[in-house]
Design an enzyme around this catalytic site. Structure first.
Site, PDB file in Angstrom:
ATOM      1  N   ASP A  61      -0.125   7.611 -26.559  1.00 50.25           N
ATOM      2  CA  ASP A  61      -1.589   7.770 -25.761  1.00 50.25           C
ATOM      3  C   ASP A  61      -2.882   7.706 -26.445  1.00 50.25           C
ATOM      4  OD1 ASP A  61      -0.413   9.254 -22.773  1.00 50.25           O
ATOM      5  OD2 ASP A  61       0.911   9.878 -24.492  1.00 50.25           O
ATOM      6  N   THR A  67       3.836   8.407 -19.334  1.00 57.05           N
ATOM      7  CA  THR A  67       3.977   9.023 -20.503  1.00 57.05           C
ATOM      8  C   THR A  67       5.469  10.315 -20.450  1.00 57.05           C
ATOM      9  OG1 THR A  67       1.586   9.187 -20.867  1.00 57.05           O
ATOM     10  CG2 THR A  67       2.838  10.976 -22.242  1.00 57.05           C
TER      11      THR A  67
HETATM   12  N1  LIG Z   1       0.400  15.677  -9.237  1.00 53.79           N
HETATM   13  C1  LIG Z   1       0.053  14.942 -10.419  1.00 53.79           C
HETATM   14  N2  LIG Z   1      -0.902  15.609 -10.943  1.00 53.79           N
HETATM   15  C2  LIG Z   1      -1.509  15.000 -12.035  1.00 53.79           C
HETATM   16  N3  LIG Z   1      -1.194  13.506 -12.626  1.00 53.79           N
HETATM   17  C3  LIG Z   1      -0.125  13.140 -11.716  1.00 53.79           C
HETATM   18  C4  LIG Z   1       0.431  13.774 -10.703  1.00 53.79           C
HETATM   19  N4  LIG Z   1       1.341  12.979 -10.102  1.00 53.79           N
HETATM   20  C5  LIG Z   1       1.413  11.803 -10.930  1.00 53.79           C
HETATM   21  N5  LIG Z   1       0.487  11.899 -11.941  1.00 53.79           N
HETATM   22  C6  LIG Z   1       0.212  11.045 -12.969  1.00 53.79           C
HETATM   23  O1  LIG Z   1       0.206   9.408 -12.485  1.00 53.79           O
HETATM   24  C7  LIG Z   1       1.205   8.691 -13.195  1.00 53.79           C
HETATM   25  C8  LIG Z   1       2.338   8.334 -12.518  1.00 53.79           C
HETATM   26  O2  LIG Z   1       3.181   9.312 -11.974  1.00 53.79           O
HETATM   27  P1  LIG Z   1       4.776   9.191 -11.697  1.00 53.79           P
HETATM   28  O3  LIG Z   1       5.302   8.273 -12.952  1.00 53.79           O
HETATM   29  O4  LIG Z   1       4.932  10.468 -11.532  1.00 53.79           O
HETATM   30  O5  LIG Z   1       4.792   8.208 -10.589  1.00 53.79           O
HETATM   31  C9  LIG Z   1       1.492   9.557 -14.586  1.00 53.79           C
HETATM   32  O6  LIG Z   1       0.508   9.255 -15.343  1.00 53.79           O
HETATM   33  P2  LIG Z   1       0.514   9.263 -16.856  1.00 53.79           P
HETATM   34  O7  LIG Z   1       1.838   8.914 -17.273  1.00 53.79           O
HETATM   35  O8  LIG Z   1      -0.528   8.386 -17.318  1.00 53.79           O
HETATM   36  O9  LIG Z   1      -0.019  10.705 -17.058  1.00 53.79           O
HETATM   37  C10 LIG Z   1       1.601  10.845 -13.896  1.00 53.79           C
HETATM   38  O10 LIG Z   1       1.078  11.799 -14.739  1.00 53.79           O
END
Ligand SMILES: Nc1ncnc2c1ncn2[C@@H]1O[C@H](COP(=O)(O)O)[C@@H](OP(=O)(O)O)[C@H]1O
Ligand SMILES: [Mg+2]
Length: 319
Positions: free
Chosen positions: A71, A139
């Protein structure tokens, strides 16, 4: 000038200079380059197996948020490439950059042939632009070595509207880009199942999304859990990738950040699709970095009709 965010927090670099304009075609070229160059770091760190994963905090729902060397190195490359090329533009990125550790990669002003062919130059005031960087989407899945879900993303919003989206898959060197009223290197599929759509949802921040999907489309609805907001938008498109699942609708019900969704929103909008909150509101990509209203994304479907089918979301959207 770089601002001084709290340690470990996201980066915001404010643009200034009233009267200065930027060319959206150049911004697209640098956005693609930044996503690719950031992706090289993401891949290198994964292949070297030295992620140094640590917890950077918790989501509102209590899920642990991870931060890795992938990251941080990707963020540094992407941020400085864009900041160096467009110093007058505001850039918001998911990770903090260390000002003592500047990356000197610079843009050589070249524009790739396919962009030159499809997109005309278009000047806009620098102060109307907000760039959103996600240096490593998915991530959580990156730490689990589920490489297919990982993307790097750049989004350019003009007056809050998502206009340029770039979604890059570092492990398969695939890049999708699109500009609203411009052009793209990706398209919608030829058909979608509107009646019993396959719904793609988060595997690690699901909240009550399965319940919402089943209430809306019935118990037999196919639900595909997947990592990454970028990956889930690509699942709605015609993407020539063996490790890419296909879906008809993308739904997310928990809080999510704008760098996670802006690029996908821009790509969908450019191709005639939609990404809105669960109540059908457009998401504005200026100001605060959070999106409170969940999201639903579709293309070549009656998006309004999908929203009308959703259950009462006051009770489900933030849980
Ligand atoms: N409730 C939440 N609060 C903060 N970030 C969220 C979240 N739900 C999803 N995300 C972020 O949105 C992205 C896609 O989520 P997912 O894979 O669960 O669909 C991921 O980003 P990052 O990997 O860039 O941190 C995840 O961390
Ligand atoms: Mg992200």
């Amino acid at each position: 000038m770089l601002s001084e965010p709290a340690a470990g927090g996201p980066e915001t670099s404010h643009g200034s200079a009233p009267g200065v304009t930027v060319d959206l075609r150049e911004l697209l070229a640098v956005s693609v380059l930044a996503a690719v160059r950031g992706g090289e770091e993401v891949k290198r760190v994964r292949e070297g197996n030295v992620l140094n994963a640590k917890a950077k905090g918790k989501t509102r729902e209590g899920a642990e948020e991870q931060l890795t060397t992938g990251d941080l190195l990707s963020n540094r490359r992407m941020f400085y490439l864009l900041k160096g090329a467009f110093p007058a533009v505001q850039i918001n990125s998911e990770e903090r950059v260390d000002t003592a550790d500047q990356e000197t990669v610079s843009w050589d002003h070249s524009i790739p042939e396919d962009i030159k062919q499809k997109i005309q130059p278009k000047e806009v005031p620098a102060e109307s632009v907000t760039v959103w960087i996600d240096p490593l989407d998915a991530t959580q899945e990156y730490t689990e070595d589920l490489r297919q879900y990982v993307t790097t993303m750049v989004c350019v919003a003009v007056n809050g509207k998502p206009v340029i989206g770039v979604i890059h898959k570092p492990f398969s060197s695939y890049t999708a880009w699109a500009m609203v009223d411009g052009g793209s290197n990706v398209k919608a599929r030829s058909s979608y199942n509107e009646k019993t759509p396959r719904i793609i949802v988060s595997r690690s921040h699901a909240g009550k999304v399965e319940q919402v999907a089943r209430q809306t489309f019935g118990n037999k609805t196919v639900i595909i859990p997947a990592g990454g907001a970028g990956y889930k938008v690509l699942a709605l498109l015609d993407v020539p990738e063996k490790n890419q699942e296909e879906a008809d609708v993308y739904i997310h019900v928990t809080y999510i950040k704008k760098w996670d969704i802006c690029a996908g929103n821009a790509v969908l909008r450019a191709l005639g699709g939609h990404m809105t909150t669960l109540t059908g509101e457009e998401i504005s990509y200026t100001g605060s970095d959070g999106n409170e209203g969940g999201l639903i994304a579709s293309i070549n479907m009656n998006h309004k009709a999908l929203i009308e089918k959703l259950p009462d979301l006051e009770k489900t959207s933030h849980k």
